[in-house]
Motif scaffolding. Structure first.
Motif, PDB file in Angstrom:
ATOM      1  N   ALA A 219       4.153 -26.303  -1.734  1.00  0.00           N
ATOM      2  CA  ALA A 219       2.966 -26.396  -2.591  1.00  0.00           C
ATOM      3  C   ALA A 219       3.189 -25.744  -3.960  1.00  0.00           C
ATOM      4  CB  ALA A 219       1.763 -25.766  -1.898  1.00  0.00           C
ATOM      5  N   VAL A 220       4.357 -25.986  -4.539  1.00  0.00           N
ATOM      6  CA  VAL A 220       4.633 -25.516  -5.903  1.00  0.00           C
ATOM      7  C   VAL A 220       4.077 -26.558  -6.869  1.00  0.00           C
ATOM      8  CG1 VAL A 220       6.406 -24.837  -7.558  1.00  0.00           C
ATOM      9  CG2 VAL A 220       6.754 -24.400  -5.116  1.00  0.00           C
ATOM     10  N   PRO A 221       3.176 -26.179  -7.760  1.00  0.00           N
ATOM     11  CA  PRO A 221       2.613 -27.161  -8.696  1.00  0.00           C
ATOM     12  C   PRO A 221       3.724 -27.933  -9.426  1.00  0.00           C
ATOM     13  CG  PRO A 221       1.449 -25.080  -8.868  1.00  0.00           C
ATOM     14  CD  PRO A 221       2.633 -24.825  -7.981  1.00  0.00           C
ATOM     15  N   LEU A 222       3.576 -29.231  -9.496  1.00  0.00           N
ATOM     16  CA  LEU A 222       4.595 -30.095 -10.088  1.00  0.00           C
ATOM     17  C   LEU A 222       3.995 -30.925 -11.219  1.00  0.00           C
ATOM     18  CD1 LEU A 222       7.426 -31.412 -10.116  1.00  0.00           C
ATOM     19  CD2 LEU A 222       6.589 -33.019  -8.367  1.00  0.00           C
ATOM     20  N   ILE A 223       4.558 -30.783 -12.404  1.00  0.00           N
ATOM     21  CA  ILE A 223       4.162 -31.573 -13.576  1.00  0.00           C
ATOM     22  C   ILE A 223       5.304 -32.524 -13.890  1.00  0.00           C
ATOM     23  CG2 ILE A 223       3.558 -31.508 -16.026  1.00  0.00           C
ATOM     24  CD1 ILE A 223       2.509 -28.648 -15.554  1.00  0.00           C
TER      25      ILE A 223
END
Length: 334
Positions: free
Chosen positions: A131-135
């Motif tokens: 759940a590492v934010p990914l852009i």
């Protein structure tokens, strides 16, 4: 003896100039598309990206493969130097242990024009698993990367400057510009100042520009100073001894009342010059600078006024130092 083509370069032909113009015009058109897109959903996605990054407890992890990887590495450097902790993780190295560099407190920004680079797979899976934010920065929002990312910053389908439409040119320019835009938005949001910037740029010419005047000025005890009543014969002795090419004239309260320069001496070259008081020869209200000013500001003043020295004064107009053009040369600013 044959001519060396490097010493005798062929003049730039009209066809080369036309090629350069086409490339720049094509890239400019792509940039214009990027700018206009900010008025719509792309602008909303950009704002969300800034919000996610500014709220992260960790750092921004930039990644990409090939030319996109080179751009990602540069964006990481720009972010880090402007107050947003960032690093670059190479996709190939990530598959061999460098995934451990990414934590759940971080934000991953992945750049891929196609959104299908296979080398990005392991970082993509890892970011989803933990759940590492990914852009995603991609020209293909419907790609695997676009579908998996939390936020997509789509690149316009702009023409590459390459006449074959193959070499990444316009696309990499747009990636870089978008990264710079993110860095500048975060910089302004933090109120990151030139003084903060200096912390990360202590060396080189940039570091010199960000030094303060108080760091390089000559202290008060070294200044060529005297009262308005001092005869010019004594003024010349002090000017010669100090070698700054000027003399500061102070009033009874110790405030800087004027300055005597080499130019003032030439303009007042009369038989009685040595007997005249400094106050009769000086230029009143001289240009000065604050000790908290940046060295680059001192250089700008010296250049604008075509002078070589500036007296440094405190809040009560008393001289506390002097900065000379040679001081700026010494620190590598000029």
């Amino acid at each position: 003896m044959q001519n060396n083509p490097l010493l005798n370069p062929v003049p730039l032909g009209a066809q080369w100039r036309a090629s350069a113009r086409r490339a720049l015009v094509t890239e400019t058109e792509g940039m214009q598309q990027r700018i206009e897109a900010l008025d719509g959903p792309v602008g909303d996605a950009f704002a969300k990206s800034v919000q996610v990054i500014r709220s992260a407890k960790g750092r921004v992890v930039m990644t990409g493969m090939g030319k996109s990887g080179h751009i990602a590495r540069k964006i990481a450097a720009t972010l880090a130097s402007t107050g947003t902790p960032a690093s670059f993780v190479h996709p190939a190295e990530a598959s061999h242990g460098d995934l451990g560099m990414i934590t759940s407190d971080d934000v991953v920004v992945m750049i891929s024009n196609s959104g299908e680079s296979p080398e990005l797979r392991d970082i993509l899976i890892y970011s989803r698993r933990f759940a590492v934010p990914l852009i995603a920065i991609t020209a293909a929002p419907a790609s695997t990367l676009g579908k998996e990312a939390d936020i997509v910053l789509p690149l316009p389908r702009a023409r590459e400057a390459c006449p074959n439409g193959l070499a990444p040119t316009t696309s990499t320019l747009l990636q870089l510009a978008l990264g710079d835009a993110l860095a500048m938005a975060l910089l302004e949001d933090k109120g990151f100042s030139a003084h903060d910037f200096r912390k990360f740029h202590p060396g080189g010419k940039l570091g010199a520009q960000l030094k303060h005047v108080r760091d390089i000025m000559h202290p008060r005890e070294e200044l060529p100073l005297g009262p308005e009543t001092m005869p010019m014969s004594d003024v010349l002795i002090v000017m010669t001894r100090r070698s700054y090419g000027c003399f500061g004239v102070v009033d009874a309260e110790g405030r800087l009342a004027g300055i005597v320069t080499d130019g003032d001496l030439r303009r007042n070259m009369t038989p009685d010059l040595l007997n005249r008081p400094a106050g009769n020869v000086m230029t009143r209200a001289p240009k000065t600078i604050d000790p908290s000013a940046l060295a680059s500001e001192a250089l700008a003043q010296l250049n604008d006024m075509k002078i070589t020295s500036l007296f440094v004064i405190d809040g009560e107009q008393r001289p506390v130092g002097l900065v000379h053009i040679h001081d700026l040369l010494r620190i590598g600013l000029v």
